[in-house]
Design a protein around this motif. Structure first.
Motif, PDB file in Angstrom:
ATOM      1  N   SER A 133     -27.681  25.659 -40.891  1.00 48.64           N
ATOM      2  CA  SER A 133     -26.872  24.573 -41.432  1.00 48.64           C
ATOM      3  C   SER A 133     -25.450  24.610 -40.861  1.00 48.64           C
ATOM      4  CB  SER A 133     -26.824  24.690 -42.956  1.00 48.64           C
ATOM      5  OG  SER A 133     -26.024  23.701 -43.499  1.00 48.64           O
ATOM      6  N   LYS A 182     -25.383  23.376 -37.271  1.00 46.30           N
ATOM      7  CA  LYS A 182     -25.437  21.905 -37.209  1.00 46.30           C
ATOM      8  C   LYS A 182     -24.077  21.296 -37.511  1.00 46.30           C
ATOM      9  CE  LYS A 182     -30.270  21.337 -38.497  1.00 46.30           C
ATOM     10  NZ  LYS A 182     -31.194  20.886 -39.567  1.00 46.30           N
ATOM     11  N   ASP A 183     -23.387  21.858 -38.501  1.00 37.58           N
ATOM     12  CA  ASP A 183     -22.080  21.326 -38.877  1.00 37.58           C
ATOM     13  C   ASP A 183     -21.052  21.506 -37.757  1.00 37.58           C
ATOM     14  OD1 ASP A 183     -23.073  20.660 -41.325  1.00 37.58           O
ATOM     15  OD2 ASP A 183     -22.168  22.341 -42.393  1.00 37.58           O
ATOM     16  N   LYS A 184     -21.164  22.599 -37.052  1.00 35.18           N
ATOM     17  CA  LYS A 184     -20.174  22.906 -36.030  1.00 35.18           C
ATOM     18  C   LYS A 184     -20.312  22.001 -34.799  1.00 35.18           C
ATOM     19  CE  LYS A 184     -17.549  26.775 -34.616  1.00 35.18           C
ATOM     20  NZ  LYS A 184     -17.308  28.171 -34.796  1.00 35.18           N
ATOM     21  N   TRP A 242     -14.803  21.564 -41.065  1.00 35.65           N
ATOM     22  CA  TRP A 242     -16.031  21.267 -40.346  1.00 35.65           C
ATOM     23  C   TRP A 242     -17.289  21.672 -41.112  1.00 35.65           C
ATOM     24  CZ3 TRP A 242     -18.884  25.609 -39.119  1.00 35.65           C
ATOM     25  CH2 TRP A 242     -18.203  26.804 -39.097  1.00 35.65           C
ATOM     26  N   ILE A 243     -17.140  22.373 -42.225  1.00 34.78           N
ATOM     27  CA  ILE A 243     -18.312  22.784 -43.009  1.00 34.78           C
ATOM     28  C   ILE A 243     -18.590  21.735 -44.079  1.00 34.78           C
ATOM     29  CG2 ILE A 243     -19.285  24.531 -44.527  1.00 34.78           C
ATOM     30  CD1 ILE A 243     -17.582  26.602 -43.115  1.00 34.78           C
ATOM     31  N   SER A 244     -19.810  21.247 -44.103  1.00 36.34           N
ATOM     32  CA  SER A 244     -20.184  20.209 -45.064  1.00 36.34           C
ATOM     33  C   SER A 244     -20.369  20.804 -46.461  1.00 36.34           C
ATOM     34  CB  SER A 244     -21.476  19.531 -44.612  1.00 36.34           C
ATOM     35  OG  SER A 244     -22.559  20.408 -44.760  1.00 36.34           O
ATOM     36  N   SER A 281     -23.612  22.669 -46.877  1.00 34.22           N
ATOM     37  CA  SER A 281     -23.605  24.025 -46.333  1.00 34.22           C
ATOM     38  C   SER A 281     -22.932  24.994 -47.298  1.00 34.22           C
ATOM     39  CB  SER A 281     -22.893  24.055 -44.991  1.00 34.22           C
ATOM     40  OG  SER A 281     -23.608  23.314 -44.045  1.00 34.22           O
TER      41      SER A 281
END
Length: 75
Positions: free
Chosen positions: A69, A72-74, A24-26, A29
């Protein structure tokens, strides 16, 4: 034997552990996280008080950016 211990110590002192990438982490990030780590290393290596205060402020700002950041990713 002692040379081996010194080499191992130096390796672990200079590098952070690689962690498994969470799905889930871009990638953006992750880049922010590594930049934050670099600030932390710079901060740990400085002795001058003025420079340390400035680096602490920059680190704090970078920490906020990373947390935003990741939030937002989560979502």
């Amino acid at each position: 034997m002692s040379q081996l211990i010194v080499k191992i110590y130096k390796f672990h002192e200079l590098h952070f552990k690689k962690r498994k990438s969470k799905s889930w982490i871009s990638p953006k990030s992750w880049k922010e996280v590594y930049k934050r780590r670099q600030f932390k290393q710079k901060l740990a290596g400085k002795r001058a008080e003025r420079l340390k205060v400035r680096l602490q402020q920059e680190y704090k700002e970078k920490d906020r950016e990373v947390k935003r950041s990741l939030r937002k990713d989560k979502k």
